[in-house]
Motif scaffolding. Structure first.
Motif, PDB file in Angstrom:
ATOM      1  N   VAL A 291       6.676   2.310   4.084  1.00 55.45           N
ATOM      2  CA  VAL A 291       5.889   1.323   3.336  1.00 55.45           C
ATOM      3  C   VAL A 291       6.440   1.487   1.532  1.00 55.45           C
ATOM      4  N   ALA A 292       6.383   2.591   1.386  1.00 49.89           N
ATOM      5  CA  ALA A 292       6.917   3.139  -0.134  1.00 49.89           C
ATOM      6  C   ALA A 292       8.275   2.468  -0.407  1.00 49.89           C
ATOM      7  N   ASP A 293       9.297   2.552   0.530  1.00 54.45           N
ATOM      8  CA  ASP A 293      10.575   1.930   0.403  1.00 54.45           C
ATOM      9  C   ASP A 293      10.446   0.463   0.217  1.00 54.45           C
ATOM     10  N   ARG A 294       9.496  -0.324   0.724  1.00 56.79           N
ATOM     11  CA  ARG A 294       9.329  -1.589   0.576  1.00 56.79           C
ATOM     12  C   ARG A 294       8.701  -2.003  -0.835  1.00 56.79           C
ATOM     13  N   VAL A 295       7.811  -1.109  -1.167  1.00 55.92           N
ATOM     14  CA  VAL A 295       7.225  -1.205  -2.510  1.00 55.92           C
ATOM     15  C   VAL A 295       8.299  -1.085  -3.334  1.00 55.92           C
TER      16      VAL A 295
ATOM     17  N   VAL B 271      -0.976  -3.072  -0.793  1.00 49.98           N
ATOM     18  CA  VAL B 271      -0.892  -1.671  -0.638  1.00 49.98           C
ATOM     19  C   VAL B 271      -1.997  -0.809  -1.294  1.00 49.98           C
ATOM     20  N   LEU B 272      -2.374  -1.354  -2.483  1.00 48.59           N
ATOM     21  CA  LEU B 272      -3.426  -0.775  -3.565  1.00 48.59           C
ATOM     22  C   LEU B 272      -4.885  -1.119  -2.515  1.00 48.59           C
ATOM     23  N   GLU B 273      -4.883  -2.401  -2.142  1.00 45.54           N
ATOM     24  CA  GLU B 273      -6.321  -2.631  -1.656  1.00 45.54           C
ATOM     25  C   GLU B 273      -6.381  -1.939  -0.288  1.00 45.54           C
ATOM     26  N   GLU B 274      -5.292  -1.885   0.584  1.00 49.25           N
ATOM     27  CA  GLU B 274      -5.450  -1.050   1.883  1.00 49.25           C
ATOM     28  C   GLU B 274      -5.839   0.176   1.541  1.00 49.25           C
ATOM     29  N   SER B 275      -5.408   1.095   0.339  1.00 50.70           N
ATOM     30  CA  SER B 275      -5.661   2.232   0.098  1.00 50.70           C
ATOM     31  C   SER B 275      -7.099   2.427  -0.339  1.00 50.70           C
TER      32      SER B 275
ATOM     33  N   CYS C  68       3.883 -10.952  -9.696  1.00 51.57           N
ATOM     34  CA  CYS C  68       5.016 -11.226  -8.695  1.00 51.57           C
ATOM     35  C   CYS C  68       5.170  -9.858  -7.813  1.00 51.57           C
ATOM     36  N   LEU C  69       4.235  -9.294  -7.890  1.00 51.12           N
ATOM     37  CA  LEU C  69       4.278  -7.928  -7.022  1.00 51.12           C
ATOM     38  C   LEU C  69       3.194  -7.989  -5.949  1.00 51.12           C
ATOM     39  N   PRO C  70       3.162  -8.942  -5.028  1.00 52.00           N
ATOM     40  CA  PRO C  70       2.045  -8.926  -4.014  1.00 52.00           C
ATOM     41  C   PRO C  70       1.984  -7.877  -2.964  1.00 52.00           C
ATOM     42  N   TYR C  71       3.093  -7.252  -2.499  1.00 55.20           N
ATOM     43  CA  TYR C  71       2.850  -6.383  -1.628  1.00 55.20           C
ATOM     44  C   TYR C  71       2.347  -5.018  -2.145  1.00 55.20           C
ATOM     45  N   LEU C  72       2.795  -4.539  -3.450  1.00 60.21           N
ATOM     46  CA  LEU C  72       2.246  -3.528  -4.342  1.00 60.21           C
ATOM     47  C   LEU C  72       0.688  -3.567  -4.091  1.00 60.21           C
TER      48      LEU C  72
END
Ligand code: HEM
Length: 464
Positions: free
Chosen positions: A295-299, A327-331, A320-324
């Motif tokens: 996941v970190a690599d994908r970010v 990740v923050l929301e899930e954390s 433009c950084l929806p995946y980041l």
């Protein structure tokens, strides 16, 4: 004789026993564990005992939480530990009439894009400085310590502007604030700290006086600027920037006619609310990413696509950084920085099959709500895709409440998200994070969701 309120309260499922409930909480290994157990044993609405709240009801179902969404009162007793920091009133428990206009002013600045853009460059510079220091350091980094300090520096810049613009002055403000907070939290958690209560109390009082006088200086400078004939008035008349344009908290509070004591209290409360919360949110995100390197690599790939060679994003890059963001929301679902909220019921309230009597405390078990398996399948699993638009669409709005809910929810939500995304973008673009060997991370519930011995990580550069 039993009153009607006692009878309706007793009809709510919950444990039987005497005392204020503290022993049960300790025996369960903390409030979160205790609440999860209560909800597992008794269902989504549970009556329980909590020190400071004679009649407390916890609600872990997001649909049932809807019934509480308009309540605009916090229980005085649970928040009285913050009263000594305030001169005018305890802002956490202001009456609804006073709270509504105060919240409106706060939101006009904190939620507005104008203020985020105005401070973004300085936030990015502070973050890059920290990353430079990390790059030069040898051993593991104590993430929560460093990231809380960074959040405090950012909120100082945001709330005090020119009043904190030299590094020396910013340093004095940060350490004064720490003195105030250390003393306050030591009293709250009976922590064993160096020095006597009286020594710490004296230091905290001096620090509080210094912080208040700093706010006064900033306020006086604003008032000078606002006088006819001042340089900034001339600029404004020429079509240049004006004071209180929605980017400056103190100017907006002054323009709304808030008295100086209320402005001083607001700045302190904003610093308090913004300080550890944002820092720990970032730290838990990095902790989860260290355990999920793919996941970190994908970010990191997303960051490379959007930032190219730039070390930090611009404000406009964030969308433009929806995946980041996912990740923050899930954390924050798995480790909500503020794990609880509370309200007081002024009149009897129907919640599902039960009546919560007037005067009772409603407890929001934010962490338990985020782990409710009915809405979060395999709730303990870290999976950012839960926050895609498609997956989010079917979920009740209060299934995810890291910033609370209703008229007392967090006014800093938009600013916190901007800060956290910016800091994560800089750090994840630059470093790989690995937990220091042998270091175990144990969540502890304090004012925020902390790790007992911090989160210690080794860093390696991503960009050579
Ligand atoms: C990730 C970061 C943050 C989290 C998770 C967070 C979470 C929360 C939570 C759970 C509450 C209680 C809400 C309720 O009772 O329903 C709260 C209240 C509050 N937060 Fe935040 N917060 C964060 C950052 C910030 C920031 C950056 C600011 C300001 C710049 C801020 C300002 C406030 C204020 C003023 C309140 C009191 C609300 C009121 O009584 O009207 N918070 N926050």
């Amino acid at each position: 004789m039993e009153s009607g309120g006692d009878a309706t309260f007793a009809a709510i499922p919950g444990p039987v026993g005497a005392g204020d409930g503290l022993a049960d909480i300790v025996a369960a290994g903390g409030l979160h564990n205790y609440q999860r157990k209560l909800h597992a044993d008794y269902g989504p609405v549970v009556r329980f005992r909590l020190p400071g709240a004679e009649k407390a009801v916890s609600i872990a179902d997001p649909v049932l939480l809807e019934a509480t969404a308009k309540i605009d009162k916090r229980p005085e007793k649970l928040f009285e530990f913050l009263a000594p920091l305030q001169e005018s009133d305890n802002l956490q428990t202001l009456s609804a009439e006073q709270h509504t206009p105060w919240r409106r002013v706060l939101l006009s600045v904190l939620a507005g894009r104008r203020s985020h853009e105005a401070h973004f460059g300085q936030f990015a510079a502070l973050t890059c400085d920290m990353a430079d220091r990390w790059a030069k350091s040898d051993g593991p980094i104590a993430l929560q310590q460093h990231l809380s300090e960074l959040s405090l520096r950012m909120i100082c810049d945001y709330a005090l502007g020119a009043g904190a613009d030299s590094p020396e002055q910013a340093g004095r403000i940060v350490s004064a604030f720490e003195d105030v907070l250390t003393d306050q939290l030591a009293r709250l958690y009976h922590a064993d700290l160096p020095g006597t209560d009286a020594e710490r109390g004296d230091r905290a009082q001096r620090a509080l006086a210094f912080l208040r006088s700093t706010v006064d200086e900033v306020l006086a400078a604003h008032q000078d600027d606002a006088r006819p004939g001042s340089a900034s008035q001339d600029t404004a008349q020429q079509g240049g920037p004006r004071q209180s344009d929605g980017s400056d908290l103190i100017a907006a509070l002054a323009a709304a006619g808030q008295p100086p004591a209320r402005i001083r209290d607001t700045v302190l409360m904003t610093m308090l609310a913004a300080h550890h919360t944002t820092g720990v949110a970032i730290s838990w995100t990095l902790y989860l990413l260290a355990q999920h390197p793919a996941v970190a690599d994908r970010v990191a790939d997303e960051l490379t696509d959007i930032l190219g060679d730039r070390p930090a994003p611009e404000y406009a890059d964030l969308k433009c950084l929806p995946y980041l963001k996912m990740v923050l929301e899930e954390s924050m679902r798995l480790y909500p920085p503020g794990p609880y909220g509370a309200r007081e019921v002024s009149e009897d309230l129907r919640v599902g099959d039960y009546t919560i009597p007037a005067g009772a405390t409603i407890f929001y078990p934010i962490w338990a709500v985020h782990l409710n398996p009915e809405y979060w399948p395999q709730p303990e699993v870290f999976r950012p895709e839960r926050f895609t638009a498609a997956e989010s669409a079917g979920r009740p709005r209060f299934a995810y409440i890291p910033f609370g809910l209703g008229p007392r929810s967090c006014e800093g939500v938009a600013l916190a998200m901007v800060e956290a995304q910016l800091v994560l973008a800089v750090l994840l673009r630059r470093f790989r994070f690995e937990l220091a060997p042998g270091h175990s991370v144990v969540p502890v519930e304090r004012f925020v969701l902390w790790a007992a011995d911090d989160i210690r990580m080794n860093l390696t550069p991503r960009v050579p």
